[in-house]
Design an enzyme around this catalytic site. Structure first.
Site, PDB file in Angstrom:
ATOM      1  N   ASP A 147      -3.557   2.548  -5.670  1.00 23.40           N
ATOM      2  CA  ASP A 147      -2.355   2.606  -4.825  1.00 23.40           C
ATOM      3  C   ASP A 147      -2.142   1.384  -3.934  1.00 23.40           C
ATOM      4  O   ASP A 147      -1.343   1.437  -2.993  1.00 23.40           O
ATOM      5  CB  ASP A 147      -2.391   3.867  -3.958  1.00 23.40           C
ATOM      6  CG  ASP A 147      -3.628   3.934  -3.064  1.00 23.40           C
ATOM      7  OD1 ASP A 147      -4.495   3.048  -3.169  1.00 23.40           O
ATOM      8  OD2 ASP A 147      -3.719   4.886  -2.263  1.00 23.40           O
ATOM      9  N   GLU A 148      -2.838   0.268  -4.205  1.00 23.73           N
ATOM     10  CA  GLU A 148      -2.595  -0.922  -3.386  1.00 23.73           C
ATOM     11  C   GLU A 148      -2.668  -2.188  -4.225  1.00 23.73           C
ATOM     12  O   GLU A 148      -3.402  -2.271  -5.210  1.00 23.73           O
ATOM     13  CB  GLU A 148      -3.549  -0.991  -2.201  1.00 23.73           C
ATOM     14  CG  GLU A 148      -5.011  -1.140  -2.549  1.00 23.73           C
ATOM     15  CD  GLU A 148      -5.870  -1.328  -1.310  1.00 23.73           C
ATOM     16  OE1 GLU A 148      -5.409  -1.958  -0.343  1.00 23.73           O
ATOM     17  OE2 GLU A 148      -7.022  -0.848  -1.326  1.00 23.73           O
ATOM     18  N   ASP A 164       0.849  -1.192   0.000  1.00 27.70           N
ATOM     19  CA  ASP A 164       0.000   0.000   0.000  1.00 27.70           C
ATOM     20  C   ASP A 164       0.886   1.243   0.000  1.00 27.70           C
ATOM     21  O   ASP A 164       1.676   1.455   0.921  1.00 27.70           O
ATOM     22  CB  ASP A 164      -0.913  -0.007   1.231  1.00 27.70           C
ATOM     23  CG  ASP A 164      -2.084   0.947   1.101  1.00 27.70           C
ATOM     24  OD1 ASP A 164      -2.051   1.795   0.195  1.00 27.70           O
ATOM     25  OD2 ASP A 164      -3.026   0.834   1.900  1.00 27.70           O
TER      26      ASP A 164
END
Length: 394
Positions: free
Chosen positions: A107-108, A13
């Protein structure tokens, strides 16, 4: 996976991703409270730095409230193109090194490293990958390694920012037990308040409630929460390359050179699959427009875009592609549009310059379409094509 093989799932993350990108672009922002989002009086917070979060600022909060909580914060409207660019850079780094991974959002990521420990340690590999990502992009990132997606995600949240943690097999319940129930994915505000009124404050207490009681309380959701509280999660890592496209195309009843009709048809088709995109809670990062002429020559043009699910942005991009593609000397037989590079997410992520009113407008329109059908509400330009087609078919 062979019987008896213990899964090894890593969750990566990017820390305060939008904020981190802004700080890469401007080092003077380092260490300062920073808010990314709509700067107008009715704007919405899209992201906040850890310095701003200490004052209670969080995403989806009205900007007016965020400014009152943290008056010293700097506010930036956001740059989705930059965020999409860095997201793709990280994706490429992971793709080059990991055979099976899932891009869970911009974003992960979830990485399936099962079996990799036979060749080298999963923890060593994961730590090396973190260093590579930070070294090549300059972005801070946290990770956790566990036997399933649930534990790895919760663990990552516990060690952010710039942290790493391994939860060994057999230690899942022990890791979750002291955490508050609000940290358990799947427990929203209403469910959380209900459990708190029952005296359930920690995951340990939640795990001790009989499953039948949880079912009577919350139905199937109660069973799922009971399993999660006991560290059980069998959901697979969904390979990123398996993400499907969303598309539509139409062969016209008669070949046409009517530019107004073609534009209105493009509006209708883009709105239709834009609505489908939001129903699936996804964003697209690439648009393709397709034309087939009367002589059956077929041409396409595509463009990589900042991740979005908003009709007005999708229409702007689709129209520009159409204008670049269309040869006005030839009759058109077929028109199509396709969204690819799909990732999980919602329209909130793109609303840097939009007000809460516009967010609610999209939500209201989609709610009406879900209830009464998507044809009930559409742009005037799109309905023109519908009427013309009906007239031609008579």
């Amino acid at each position: 996976m062979a019987a008896g093989t213990t899964r090894q799932i890593a969750h990566f993350d990017l820390d305060a991703f939008f904020v981190s990108v802004e700080r890469l672009k401007n080092a003077a922002l380092n260490g300062k409270p920073l808010i990314v989002g709509g700067s107008g009086g009715r704007g919405v917070v899209t992201a906040a730095s850890y310095e701003a979060r200490r004052f209670g600022v969080h995403s989806a909060m009205p900007m007016k409230l965020a400014r009152r909580l943290c008056p010293e914060a700097l506010v930036i409207s956001g740059d989705m193109e930059s965020y999409s660019h860095y997201s793709r850079l990280v994706t490429e780094i992971i793709s080059d090194r990991v055979p099976v991974f899932e891009k869970a959002s911009i974003d992960e990521f979830y990485l399936d490293l099962t079996g990799m420990d036979r060749h080298f340690g999963c923890r060593s590999f994961t730590d090396e990958l973190k260093q590579t990502i930070t070294g090549e992009t300059g972005l801070p990132i946290s990770w956790a390694l566990a036997t399933n997606k649930l534990i790895s995600k919760v663990a990552t949240n516990e060690v952010k920012p710039n942290g790493q943690l391994e939860v060994p097999s057999g230690g899942e319940k022990r890791f979750l037990a002291p955490l508050t129930i609000q940290k358990m994915p799947g427990i929203g505000k209403e469910t959380g308040q209900l459990l708190l009124r029952m005296g359930v404050e920690t995951v340990r207490t939640l795990s001790e409630i009989p499953m039948l009681m949880m079912f009577n309380l919350l139905g199937k959701t109660g069973i799922e929460l009971s399993r999660k509280a006991n560290g059980i999660d069998e959901s697979p890592v969904i390979p990123y390359h398996d993400q499907k496209s969303i598309s539509t195309e139409q062969t016209f009843s008669s070949d046409t050179i009517d530019l107004k009709f073609l534009h209105s048809r493009l509006v209708r088709m883009t709105e239709s699959i834009g609505f489908e995109l939001r129903k699936q809670n996804r964003l697209t990062g690439c648009i393709t427009v397709k034309l087939r002429y009367a002589n059956f020559d077929t041409v396409t043009k595509q463009r990589t875009i900042a991740y979005t699910a908003l009709d007005h942005t999708l229409l702007q991009q689709a129209t520009q592609l159409f204008e670049q593609l269309y040869d006005r000397r030839l009759l058109v037989r077929l028109l199509g549009i396709r969204f690819t590079h799909l990732i999980p997410g919602n329209q909130q992520i793109s609303l840097f310059d939009d007000s809460t009113a516009q967010v609610r407008l999209y939500q209201a329109v989609d709610s009406i379409k879900n209830r009464f059908g998507e044809n009930l509400l559409q742009r005037a330009g799109g309905s023109f094509a519908e009427r013309l087609e009906e007239k031609k078919s008579r």
